[in-house]
Enzyme design. Structure first.
Site, mmCIF file in Angstrom:
data_model
loop_
_atom_site.group_PDB
_atom_site.id
_atom_site.type_symbol
_atom_site.label_atom_id
_atom_site.label_comp_id
_atom_site.label_asym_id
_atom_site.label_seq_id
_atom_site.Cartn_x
_atom_site.Cartn_y
_atom_site.Cartn_z
ATOM 1 N N TYR A 14 0.794 -1.226 0.000
ATOM 2 C CA TYR A 14 0.000 0.000 0.000
ATOM 3 C C TYR A 14 0.826 1.275 0.000
ATOM 4 C CZ TYR A 14 -3.590 -3.336 1.339
ATOM 5 O OH TYR A 14 -4.444 -4.399 1.361
ATOM 6 N N TYR A 63 -4.569 -0.526 9.734
ATOM 7 C CA TYR A 63 -5.244 -0.411 8.438
ATOM 8 C C TYR A 63 -6.297 0.690 8.514
ATOM 9 C CZ TYR A 63 -2.702 -4.451 6.828
ATOM 10 O OH TYR A 63 -1.695 -5.295 6.475
ATOM 11 N N ASN A 65 -9.452 1.169 7.685
ATOM 12 C CA ASN A 65 -10.807 0.989 8.187
ATOM 13 C C ASN A 65 -10.884 0.878 9.698
ATOM 14 O OD1 ASN A 65 -11.430 0.930 5.510
ATOM 15 N ND2 ASN A 65 -11.965 -1.228 5.448
ATOM 16 N N ASN A 112 -13.673 5.594 4.998
ATOM 17 C CA ASN A 112 -13.740 4.611 6.084
ATOM 18 C C ASN A 112 -12.803 4.925 7.245
ATOM 19 O OD1 ASN A 112 -15.763 3.115 4.854
ATOM 20 N ND2 ASN A 112 -14.296 1.886 3.706
#
Length: 188
Positions: A14, A63, A65, A112
């Site tokens: 990522y 992460y 979310n 999110n």
């Protein structure tokens, strides 16, 4: 204490994606403020700069979310008021690459990471610096896939060209507060 919370996703997969532009800016801030490397500390990676004592920069390692879980841990370990002392660095598809927008509060707008933070705080009253990454060129492109992909070179260059302006906005927020920072930087 003041806290800059840069949203993104951990891992090499990522690192260069649109969703991690907040982490890119956090790296820039640490370099400018003569900070050491980010070091894992519970659910975040943390750095400070000698030129900005009392300011911590954190990257949640939970992460995107689940960013609110990292913030919950920070609130348990430190004394600060998220509404007054925290600035969240976050990607925004509603802004084109190279644009930024400061906000004192607001809904997550489908993001999110912001939704997770708002849920854990029970409030949308926290400041954020929204960094433009642009919308997909076609409505059929999945938004999650879009933010988890790399920007084309021209978009990345446009986004990075705004970083000096973004760094100045963060520093102005630290020195003068969000209202003054919004008045100065949102009109550019």
């Amino acid at each position: 204490m003041r806290l800059v919370l840069a949203l993104g996703n951990p891992g090499a997969k990522y690192r260069d994606t649109r969703h991690n532009i907040g982490w890119w800016l956090a790296d820039r801030l640490v370099r400018r403020w003569c900070g050491g490397p980010f070091r894992a500390e519970g659910p975040t990676a943390r750095a400070e700069g000698s030129r900005r004592p009392g300011v911590e920069i954190h990257k949640p390692l939970t992460y995107m979310n689940r960013s609110g879980e990292a913030l919950t841990a920070l609130l348990a370990a430190r004394r600060f008021d998220p509404a007054a002392d925290m600035l969240v660095l976050v990607d925004d598809v509603a802004l084109p690459p190279g644009r930024l927008r400061l906000r004192r509060r607001g809904s997550p707008g489908g993001h999110n990471g912001l939704a997770s933070i708002s849920a854990k705080l029970g409030s949308d009253a926290y400041s954020r610096l929204r960094l433009g990454v642009g919308r997909p060129p076609d409505d059929r492109i999945d938004l999650a896939a879009w933010v988890l992909s790399r920007m084309p070179r021209a978009d990345e260059e446009a986004a990075l060209s705004a970083f000096p302006h973004a760094v100045e906005a963060v520093e102005y927020w630290l020195e003068h507060g969000m209202e003054a920072a919004m008045n100065r930087f949102n009109n550019r």
